[in-house]
Design a protein around this motif. Structure first.
Motif, PDB file in Angstrom:
ATOM      1  N   THR A 297      27.790  39.952  25.263  1.00  0.00           N
ATOM      2  CA  THR A 297      27.715  39.534  26.507  1.00  0.00           C
ATOM      3  C   THR A 297      28.945  39.071  26.618  1.00  0.00           C
ATOM      4  OG1 THR A 297      25.476  38.331  25.810  1.00  0.00           O
ATOM      5  CG2 THR A 297      26.664  37.481  27.921  1.00  0.00           C
ATOM      6  N   PHE A 298      29.475  39.598  28.027  1.00  0.00           N
ATOM      7  CA  PHE A 298      30.658  39.167  28.520  1.00  0.00           C
ATOM      8  C   PHE A 298      30.652  38.269  29.912  1.00  0.00           C
ATOM      9  CE2 PHE A 298      34.344  40.127  31.652  1.00  0.00           C
ATOM     10  CZ  PHE A 298      35.497  40.107  30.731  1.00  0.00           C
ATOM     11  N   VAL A 299      31.254  37.051  29.546  1.00  0.00           N
ATOM     12  CA  VAL A 299      30.879  36.081  30.463  1.00  0.00           C
ATOM     13  C   VAL A 299      32.242  35.884  31.466  1.00  0.00           C
ATOM     14  CG1 VAL A 299      30.466  33.506  30.582  1.00  0.00           C
ATOM     15  CG2 VAL A 299      29.460  34.857  28.858  1.00  0.00           C
TER      16      VAL A 299
ATOM     17  N   ALA B 144      38.683  30.880  30.732  1.00  0.00           N
ATOM     18  CA  ALA B 144      38.986  32.393  30.518  1.00  0.00           C
ATOM     19  C   ALA B 144      37.643  33.060  30.445  1.00  0.00           C
ATOM     20  CB  ALA B 144      39.477  32.494  29.242  1.00  0.00           C
ATOM     21  N   VAL B 145      37.655  34.500  30.427  1.00  0.00           N
ATOM     22  CA  VAL B 145      36.491  35.085  30.340  1.00  0.00           C
ATOM     23  C   VAL B 145      36.044  35.125  28.796  1.00  0.00           C
ATOM     24  CG1 VAL B 145      36.757  36.791  32.281  1.00  0.00           C
ATOM     25  CG2 VAL B 145      37.936  37.240  30.092  1.00  0.00           C
TER      26      VAL B 145
ATOM     27  N   ALA C 249      38.949  39.107  25.086  1.00  0.00           N
ATOM     28  CA  ALA C 249      37.289  39.514  25.356  1.00  0.00           C
ATOM     29  C   ALA C 249      37.443  40.849  26.130  1.00  0.00           C
ATOM     30  CB  ALA C 249      36.880  38.302  26.452  1.00  0.00           C
ATOM     31  N   ILE C 250      38.489  40.981  27.139  1.00  0.00           N
ATOM     32  CA  ILE C 250      38.592  42.211  27.997  1.00  0.00           C
ATOM     33  C   ILE C 250      38.683  43.627  26.882  1.00  0.00           C
ATOM     34  CG2 ILE C 250      40.061  43.579  29.570  1.00  0.00           C
ATOM     35  CD1 ILE C 250      40.587  40.746  30.871  1.00  0.00           C
ATOM     36  N   ALA C 251      39.589  43.288  25.787  1.00  0.00           N
ATOM     37  CA  ALA C 251      39.860  44.400  24.884  1.00  0.00           C
ATOM     38  C   ALA C 251      38.475  44.614  24.091  1.00  0.00           C
ATOM     39  CB  ALA C 251      40.917  43.973  23.893  1.00  0.00           C
ATOM     40  N   ARG C 252      37.722  43.625  24.102  1.00  0.00           N
ATOM     41  CA  ARG C 252      36.237  44.087  23.225  1.00  0.00           C
ATOM     42  C   ARG C 252      35.290  44.589  24.345  1.00  0.00           C
ATOM     43  NH1 ARG C 252      34.862  40.514  18.765  1.00  0.00           N
ATOM     44  NH2 ARG C 252      37.084  40.035  17.671  1.00  0.00           N
ATOM     45  N   LEU C 253      35.464  44.246  25.590  1.00  0.00           N
ATOM     46  CA  LEU C 253      34.489  44.745  26.583  1.00  0.00           C
ATOM     47  C   LEU C 253      34.901  46.299  26.431  1.00  0.00           C
ATOM     48  CD1 LEU C 253      32.510  44.808  28.711  1.00  0.00           C
ATOM     49  CD2 LEU C 253      34.344  44.410  30.379  1.00  0.00           C
TER      50      LEU C 253
END
Length: 139
Positions: free
Chosen positions: A5-7, A53-54, A69-73
């Protein structure tokens, strides 16, 4: 948890537009959710963290915030986007990514699609606009 999940901040127009871009252009198995509609307890997230932060909560229980988190997405996507995610995790890039991310987060109300409400902490947004994001009767 069965899926990652990306929040993101659903009250922020800039953040929402970025999430919409990701949903349209970055094929991923992850769910993209505004934190205001996410079960934060189930995800193990705090409102204060989501407001700054996301967040990424991996299906494997891994966690990341901001540019991590962006890198993981990106890493959960197609080869092109995985390369971009790996680039974001590259130590010299990561070193610069956090200050840039913090600057963007502080100035998101000035970004394309941003609104004045984006610059306010969640508590102030709720006082002005209510929990739904719409102006309250007394504002």
């Amino acid at each position: 948890m069965e899926t990652s999940t990306f929040v993101y901040d659903g009250d922020c127009a800039f953040c929402t537009r970025c999430a919409q871009f990701a949903e349209r252009r970055i094929p991923t198995r992850a769910r993209l959710l505004p934190w205001q509609f996410a079960d934060l307890d189930r995800l193990g997230l705090a409102e204060a963290d989501c407001d700054t932060a996301v967040q990424w909560v991996g299906a494997d229980g891994s966690r990341a915030a901001g540019p991590d988190a962006i890198a993981r997405l990106l890493g959960d996507s197609t080869p092109f986007w995985r390369v971009a995610g790996a680039g974001l995790r590259f130590p010299p890039v990561r070193l610069v990514a956090w200050p840039v991310y913090r600057w963007v987060a502080r100035n998101r109300h000035r970004m394309p699609g941003g609104t004045a409400a984006c610059s306010l902490p969640q508590e102030a947004r709720e006082r002005l606009y209510g929990p739904t994001g719409r102006p309250t009767a007394d504002s």
